[in-house]
Design an enzyme around this catalytic site. Structure first.
Site, PDB file in Angstrom:
ATOM      1  N   THR A   1       0.821  -1.057  -0.033  1.00 13.41           N
ATOM      2  CA  THR A   1      -0.046   0.048   0.195  1.00 13.41           C
ATOM      3  C   THR A   1       0.880   1.175  -0.234  1.00 13.41           C
ATOM      4  OG1 THR A   1      -1.570   1.405   1.299  1.00 13.41           O
ATOM      5  CG2 THR A   1      -0.186  -0.425   2.463  1.00 13.41           C
TER       6      THR A   1
ATOM      7  N   SER B   1      -1.180   2.952  10.999  1.00 11.90           N
ATOM      8  CA  SER B   1      -2.037   2.140  11.377  1.00 11.90           C
ATOM      9  C   SER B   1      -1.614   0.472  11.395  1.00 11.90           C
ATOM     10  CB  SER B   1      -3.475   1.980  10.624  1.00 11.90           C
ATOM     11  OG  SER B   1      -3.327   0.925   9.476  1.00 11.90           O
TER      12      SER B   1
ATOM     13  N   TYR C   1      -2.626  -1.897  10.531  1.00  5.17           N
ATOM     14  CA  TYR C   1      -2.741  -2.521   9.028  1.00  5.17           C
ATOM     15  C   TYR C   1      -1.896  -2.078   8.236  1.00  5.17           C
ATOM     16  CZ  TYR C   1      -3.779  -2.343   4.014  1.00  5.17           C
ATOM     17  OH  TYR C   1      -3.563  -2.253   2.784  1.00  5.17           O
ATOM     18  N   HIS C   2      -1.372  -0.496   8.157  1.00  5.20           N
ATOM     19  CA  HIS C   2      -0.379  -0.026   7.118  1.00  5.20           C
ATOM     20  C   HIS C   2       1.161  -0.794   7.608  1.00  5.20           C
ATOM     21  CE1 HIS C   2      -3.505   2.797   6.283  1.00  5.20           C
ATOM     22  NE2 HIS C   2      -2.974   2.562   4.982  1.00  5.20           N
TER      23      HIS C   2
ATOM     24  N   GLN D   1      -0.075   0.004  -3.498  1.00  8.57           N
ATOM     25  CA  GLN D   1      -1.395   0.293  -4.164  1.00  8.57           C
ATOM     26  C   GLN D   1      -1.601   1.600  -3.490  1.00  8.57           C
ATOM     27  OE1 GLN D   1      -4.587  -1.931  -6.719  1.00  8.57           O
ATOM     28  NE2 GLN D   1      -4.971  -2.039  -4.479  1.00  8.57           N
TER      29      GLN D   1
END
Lengths: 482, 482
Positions: free
Chosen positions: A233, A268, A270-271, A297
């Site tokens: 990401t 985060s 997640y990141h 992405q």
């Protein structure tokens, strides 16, 4: 999570969603057997199937259920070769192929002549159940999706239901399918989800990091030439005050120079899990000679691709909620239902964006032009930069053209992030490989808004506002009832 | 791993190690009750103890066993206050306080007047059992170590036996002990261990990353002002061709400037786990205001500290094997037993090193000078740089002085790493805080070699050679019998 097995999905379609029932009434003659939901005979046959594939010595194990077309469309000729495929077609395993980007990608690759299999534990659907969320669009079970695809195109997409954190499952999948490329979308992909509570934070990092480690080990052990195409990401980079390069940066410091991994500042759990993945993958490229492409992405918008719009049963999911919804998609739904566009804080947060039609194009370009053995290649996968304010302004104008009265409100930012910052991220490598971007245009926005309006009766207003706070996350598990 | 409970350790000391039995014969009168090994009455009392602490409303749960001095030394006066402690002494939780660096640190801090508790699941001892390894030095059970410390100094170190990956255990520990600082050594700390097989790789990353996430959540939830002092490693940086800074680097790129996290290039699943930790901690400092110090430690050598040499029962572990042994310690043992010094590959690998007496000093300096709220502070914790060849040469000279015939051989490098490279790492911040380094000297090497010679009868020659390959790691579990 390997308990999330295939049978749960077939049943989901028997729910009483009105708009979906209407859609079913209009099914075309080209998919005659698609709507035989929850056929207990078919389901049972799938579960007990011990399939012998003709050209590969493969026995499907209990946890690995390659559901070939023979068992799905009982009208099939019995051949498991796709019409356009040849013995030399590249074999691509799409991990997480039932999700938003994964599903669109699996169909695109199948259409392009690749031999495609999907590995998925379907847990994205479970997240919706548990959090009380749902896609704006009605989505069919993965089984019916694949039946429909076969019926429309003659192409088979094999299905492996299971969890890549379960290495036995993953091993069997690799040994059975023998992929030449593995496209890895199989991660918990929401930043807010990872910030709900401690349990979800830990789940996200464990699931993403260990799943990816397992994929790396499976490649090393069973398919050492397999090209890993991993979804990263742009959020891994954060918002540094210097230009963002594609994966690496050349630094001159105290008179010496080196090209090093670009410094990461994820914001985060997640990141961060994606940063961990990138570091792990880079190491295995160096130590084991893994060939890998990390696709950092941007934020994906849109829902239609050439393939998913072939039939309603192929329709992709469209998330607009505060947990899984991405910025532009959320704004379109808000505009459609007359809800003010929710800008977090000052709205100066700038990110890279891309149309989902470019997601599938980028992945195909990466596969068609694989990394070298031992190469850890990083592409920034987006086509344009926008601030949140710019997106809100674009959605407002598009709404006005359709006669909608679109308001914007600033809501307290649930995240911890800079709300005004420099942002200039490079993204030339995929263009060099041949990417033809679908830039955000009035017509795309019109189409997306119209799409949201078409499904607006399905909008659950309670899902729209953000309800996950970066600062307030605690150790007490948040239950659906809380 | 929370099944690794306290009783297993008391029993270990009843094994028939000859040299240890000799050591026991010489125990001084100052520790009269230390060698009542495996007292079933004591063990049972510890396990059923539901302790009410006088000044804190704490009930020990089954998984959290704060073993206060009352239950350990039955001759105790009944007070659980240390002699030098006051109500205002800083309370320091040493996670992993039974290990090599953790044990030395816990004693040092206790001696310095801190109120110290150890949280440990003792799994480092289990690793030795499973891999057929053992410390060169005989080490007492953690229970006997703490009894001895109390007996010698009057100071109590509380003990919490459990796994920080078990959040219930960690929560109870935080709520019970209420630390002002948490020193986190509680990780799987061997690069070769993480490269044995897939299971150990996954264990290492899961254990280290999730354990640290749990500590961060515990601080946020229960002790938001608690200062996290986290052991990182210089290995996070790899061997870049530019100077290594302490945590951050200021980069000017395309005319703009920012200070960013120093790029990391770790080269084992263990080192990578520390990179993941650093990234996670940095995020929580920013998002939650956690105060944290990341100590990127070099390779530690030596065994004695002022406190551990007070009594044989306090003796620290000394690892010389191919999995847990660090370079200089290994060379000393090899020289002592007449085994050639094993240089991996070309031997130009240069790293930062420090004496274990400086480890304990650095940790104390970090605690005494805590990070600000929201600050993620990084110190490079080493005192000198050496190449492997330089270390071998020093060990050879020291051996010759003692009449040993020391040879050196080059063995195929089991790791994937540059064997000749630029290396210049900064390490001024701890000096600025007051670190007085114990530099590697002839006298220290003499002492270390003599120490190795003293215990050379305990050396297991089969443990000396490296048997873990970075390239050959596979998915098949390596069992002890393999």
């Amino acid at each position: 999570m390997s308990h999330v097995l295939s049978t749960s999905c077939s049943l989901k379609l028997s729910s009483s969603r009105k708009s979906y029932s209407r859609a079913l009434d209009r099914h075309p003659a080209s998919c005659p057997t698609l709507f035989n939901f929850g056929s207990s005979r078919g389901a049972l046959r799938r579960l007990v199937l011990q399939e012998k594939r003709t050209q590969r010595s493969c026995v499907a194990h209990a946890a690995t259920i390659p559901i070939s077309q023979e068992s799905l469309t009982e009208t099939s000729s019995g051949s498991d070769q796709t019409s356009s495929g040849s013995a030399k077609a590249q074999r691509v395993l799409v991990i997480g192929g039932d999700g938003y980007c994964g599903w669109a990608t699996a169909l695109h690759l199948s259409k392009k002549g690749y031999e495609v299999a999907i590995a998925d534990n379907l847990i994205r659907r479970l997240f919706d159940h548990q959090l009380g969320l749902d896609s704006l669009t009605p989505i069919a079970s993965i089984h019916n999706r694949l039946r429909c695809w076969k019926s429309l195109t003659g192409k088979t997409i094999e299905l492996y239901i299971g969890d890549i954190c379960d290495f036995e499952f993953l091993s069997e999948t690799f040994k059975s399918f023998e992929p030449d490329a593995a496209v890895h979308f199989g991660e918990q992909r929401s930043a807010p989800y990872s910030m709900i509570d401690r349990t979800r934070a830990v789940f996200t990092q464990h699931n993403n990091v260990i799943g990816t480690l397992n994929v790396l080990f499976a490649i090393k052990e069973f398919r050492e030439q397999c090209h890993l195409v991993k979804l990263g990401t742009m959020g891994e980079y954060g918002t540094p005050n210097i230009d963002i390069e594609e994966g690496y940066i050349t630094i001159t410091h105290n008179g010496r120079t080196d090209t090093l991994p670009y410094p990461k500042q994820a914001s985060s759990f997640y990141h961060l899990s994606k940063v961990h993945d990138s570091n792990n993958i880079a190491f295995t490229c160096k130590a084991w000679g893994i060939r890998a492409t990390d696709l950092n992405q941007g934020v994906v918008y849109g829902v239609r691709t050439d393939e998913t719009e072939m039939h309603k049963v192929l329709c992709n999911r469209f998330d607009y909620d505060g947990v899984f919804g991405t910025a532009l998609n959320r704004f379109c739904v808000q505009a459609a239902v007359g809800h003010p566009l929710t800008v977090y804080g000052k709205g100066g947060q700038t990110r890279g964006y891309l149309d989902i039609r470019d997601t599938v194009q980028c992945v195909e370009l990466a596969i068609a032009n694989p990394a070298e053995s031992g190469e850890f290649r990083v592409f920034n996968q987006f086509t344009e930069q926008f601030s949140v304010h710019e997106l809100a302004s674009l959605a407002t104008k598009a709404g006005e053209k359709l006669g909608l009265d679109v308001k914007t409100i600033s809501v307290p930012n649930p995240r911890v992030e800079a709300e005004e910052h420099y942002y200039n991220a490079k993204h030339t490598k995929l263009i060099e490989l041949g990417l033809k971007p679908h830039l955000l245009s009035d017509s795309l926005l019109d189409s997306l808004l119209n799409f949201a309006i078409r499904f607006k009766d399905r909008v659950d207003m309670k899902q729209i506002m953000p309800n996950v706070s970066w600062r307030k996350i605690g150790v007490k598990p948040k239950t659906a009832a809380a």
